[in-house]
Design a protein around this motif. Structure first.
Motif, short mmCIF file in Angstrom:
data_model
loop_
_atom_site.label_atom_id
_atom_site.label_comp_id
_atom_site.label_asym_id
_atom_site.label_seq_id
_atom_site.Cartn_x
_atom_site.Cartn_y
_atom_site.Cartn_z
N ALA A 146 -12.75 -9.73 -0.92
CA ALA A 146 -12.19 -10.44 0.47
C ALA A 146 -10.59 -10.41 0.50
CB ALA A 146 -12.83 -11.90 0.61
N GLY A 147 -10.05 -10.15 -0.77
CA GLY A 147 -8.71 -10.28 -0.83
C GLY A 147 -8.14 -11.62 -1.49
N PRO A 148 -7.00 -11.96 -1.78
CA PRO A 148 -5.83 -11.18 -1.26
C PRO A 148 -5.45 -9.87 -2.27
CG PRO A 148 -5.16 -13.40 -2.44
CD PRO A 148 -6.67 -13.17 -2.51
N ALA A 149 -6.37 -9.89 -3.55
CA ALA A 149 -5.72 -9.01 -4.38
C ALA A 149 -5.97 -7.54 -3.63
CB ALA A 149 -6.89 -8.66 -5.66
N VAL A 150 -5.01 -6.63 -4.18
CA VAL A 150 -4.94 -5.32 -3.68
C VAL A 150 -5.25 -4.29 -4.72
CG1 VAL A 150 -3.54 -3.35 -2.43
CG2 VAL A 150 -3.27 -5.87 -1.92
N ILE A 151 -6.32 -3.17 -4.26
CA ILE A 151 -6.71 -2.45 -5.58
C ILE A 151 -6.30 -0.89 -5.18
CG2 ILE A 151 -8.83 -2.20 -4.52
CD1 ILE A 151 -10.06 -1.82 -7.55
N ALA A 152 -5.76 -0.39 -6.45
CA ALA A 152 -5.28 1.15 -6.23
C ALA A 152 -6.21 2.06 -7.27
CB ALA A 152 -3.77 1.45 -6.56
N ALA A 153 -6.48 2.95 -6.86
CA ALA A 153 -7.20 4.17 -7.80
C ALA A 153 -6.06 5.48 -8.08
CB ALA A 153 -8.33 4.85 -7.14
N CYS A 154 -6.20 5.74 -9.26
CA CYS A 154 -5.06 6.65 -9.70
C CYS A 154 -5.26 7.39 -10.88
CB CYS A 154 -3.74 5.55 -10.09
SG CYS A 154 -4.04 4.49 -11.30
N ARG A 155 -4.29 8.24 -11.33
CA ARG A 155 -4.46 8.81 -12.67
C ARG A 155 -3.89 7.88 -13.79
NH1 ARG A 155 -3.57 12.26 -9.04
NH2 ARG A 155 -5.10 13.79 -8.83
N GLU A 156 -4.40 8.06 -15.05
CA GLU A 156 -3.95 6.96 -16.05
C GLU A 156 -2.17 7.17 -16.18
OE1 GLU A 156 -6.41 7.04 -19.21
OE2 GLU A 156 -5.06 5.81 -20.58
N SER A 157 -1.59 8.33 -15.89
CA SER A 157 -0.21 8.62 -16.17
C SER A 157 0.57 8.06 -15.13
CB SER A 157 -0.27 10.25 -16.08
OG SER A 157 -0.63 10.67 -15.00
N ASP A 158 -0.18 7.63 -13.79
CA ASP A 158 0.51 6.88 -13.06
C ASP A 158 0.38 5.36 -12.87
OD1 ASP A 158 1.65 9.33 -11.91
OD2 ASP A 158 -0.26 9.73 -10.60
N ARG A 159 -0.39 4.94 -13.69
CA ARG A 159 -0.81 3.66 -13.72
C ARG A 159 0.45 2.46 -13.58
NH1 ARG A 159 -6.10 2.13 -17.06
NH2 ARG A 159 -4.87 2.78 -18.38
N ARG A 176 0.73 -1.16 0.02
CA ARG A 176 -0.03 -0.05 -0.15
C ARG A 176 0.63 1.32 0.04
NH1 ARG A 176 -2.61 3.46 3.55
NH2 ARG A 176 -4.51 3.94 2.81
N ALA A 177 1.94 1.28 0.84
CA ALA A 177 2.77 2.38 0.87
C ALA A 177 3.41 2.85 -0.24
CB ALA A 177 3.77 2.29 2.02
N VAL A 178 3.98 1.69 -1.33
CA VAL A 178 4.76 2.03 -2.31
C VAL A 178 3.67 2.42 -3.17
CG1 VAL A 178 6.91 0.46 -1.80
CG2 VAL A 178 4.79 -0.34 -3.12
N ALA A 179 2.83 1.84 -3.32
CA ALA A 179 1.55 2.30 -4.37
C ALA A 179 1.34 3.76 -4.07
CB ALA A 179 0.42 1.47 -4.33
N LEU A 180 1.23 4.24 -2.84
CA LEU A 180 0.84 5.74 -2.72
C LEU A 180 1.95 6.63 -2.89
CD1 LEU A 180 -0.87 5.22 0.93
CD2 LEU A 180 -2.16 6.01 -1.41
N GLU A 181 3.25 6.19 -2.72
CA GLU A 181 4.39 6.81 -3.08
C GLU A 181 4.39 6.91 -4.54
OE1 GLU A 181 8.09 5.26 -1.87
OE2 GLU A 181 7.33 5.16 0.29
N ALA A 182 3.97 6.12 -5.43
CA ALA A 182 3.88 6.08 -6.82
C ALA A 182 3.01 6.70 -7.10
CB ALA A 182 3.97 4.39 -7.49
N GLY A 183 1.96 7.17 -6.54
CA GLY A 183 0.95 8.27 -7.02
C GLY A 183 -0.33 7.80 -7.06
N ALA A 184 -0.71 6.58 -6.37
CA ALA A 184 -2.18 5.99 -5.99
C ALA A 184 -2.90 7.01 -5.15
CB ALA A 184 -2.14 4.92 -5.30
#
Ligand code: HSE
Length: 291
Positions: A246-259, A230-238
């Protein structure tokens, strides 16, 4: 014979446990449905060896029974079981839409949702509709006992699926039975923010609304490395990160340019811990399609 492609979905989105869901533009199950005197099921594709073909034990069989319409059903799984990406729901949604077409039952997409949810009940013990609703109707959905509200949102997403198995039944056992009023107030605010973000196609609002202090912290403990991913995804722009369904997949919302960068960061973080996985650069997608 009717062929239906029904998409993977991500339920909950943090603040909307058992209510919110979104269709993903990939992966998907492809299902063929034909009228028949009795229901038979053939399975192939991702993880199909773990799914019983017996109609009494298969989500597709439960949907055919609920619609009182036996069918010959062939399922090609693109959505891996026990992934947090609505695998059983994709098959249930495709079968509900396929039987509706094959038998010309005339149900609307919204009317099909409770029938498809009967398939979910077989898998998780409860007929929640937060995965089947977006798989059938597409977009972002708010599924309540009173009905489904659908929004055709356009939000870029990254879904990272580590190679670990968490059953929905197990993940539901860790959900707290009650919460303090302060946590509930926070959750209402975030859920409302997320809905506004979906209506406005605003990844910042959606991400902010994906925070959750009730269900997600308990679920996150089942996913090795969740906090760091989660932390690295947020650092990368999520703009927001949470457990998918119910997991284990983790989902991030973002701008297309950061995907792309977010996808790489999440996958690398799991890999650094020796956990293999795959990542989907995706977006809020369309619902089941009939060919
Ligand atoms: N809302 C459900 C859960 C989705 O989180 O348990 C999984 O099927």
């Amino acid at each position: 014979m009717v062929t239906v492609r029904a998409p993977a979905t991500s339920a909950n989105l943090g603040s909307g446990f058992d209510v919110f869901g979104t269709a993903l533009d990939r992966p998907a199950d492809v299902v063929q449905v034909e009228k028949a005197g009795e229901t038979t099921i053939e399975m192939q594709g991702a993880g199909s060896e773990f799914i019983p073909e017996d109609p009494e034990k298969n989500t597709a069989g439960a949907v055919a029974r609920a619609l009182d319409s036996p069918a010959r059903i062939r399922i090609d799984k693109g959505v891996r079981p026990s992934s947090g990406l609505g695998s059983s729901a994709a098959s249930a949604a495709a079968v509900a839409v396929g039987i509706n077409e094959a038998y010309e039952l005339g149900y609307s997409r919204e009317e099909l949702v409770p029938y498809a949810a009967e398939g979910e009940a077989l898998v998780s013990g409860e007929a929640h509709a937060d995965n089947v609703a977006p798989s059938i109707m597409g977009g972002f959905t708010i599924a309540t006992p009173e009905g489904v509200t659908q929004v055709d949102a356009s939000i870029p997403l990254v879904v990272c699926l580590p190679e670990m198995v968490i059953s929905t039944r197990d993940a539901r056992r860790v959900v707290p039975r009650s919460a303090e009023i302060e946590r509930i107030v926070e959750c209402v605010g975030r859920a409302a923010t997320l809905v506004a973000g979906m209506f406005r196609d605003d990844p910042d609002l959606v991400g902010r609304g994906m925070e959750d202090g009730i269900v997600t912290p308990a679920r996150a403990e089942l996913i090795e490395g969740y906090d760091d991913v989660r932390a690295v995804a947020l650092e990368a722009g999520a703009t927001g990160v949470t457990v998918s369904g119910a997991g284990p997949a983790v989902i991030a919302a973002c701008r297309e340019s950061d995907r792309r960068e977010i996808a790489g960061a999440m996958l690398d973080e799991f890999a650094d811990r020796g956990v293999e996985g795959r990542v989907y650069q995706t977006a809020v997608g369309r619902g089941a399609e009939v060919f």
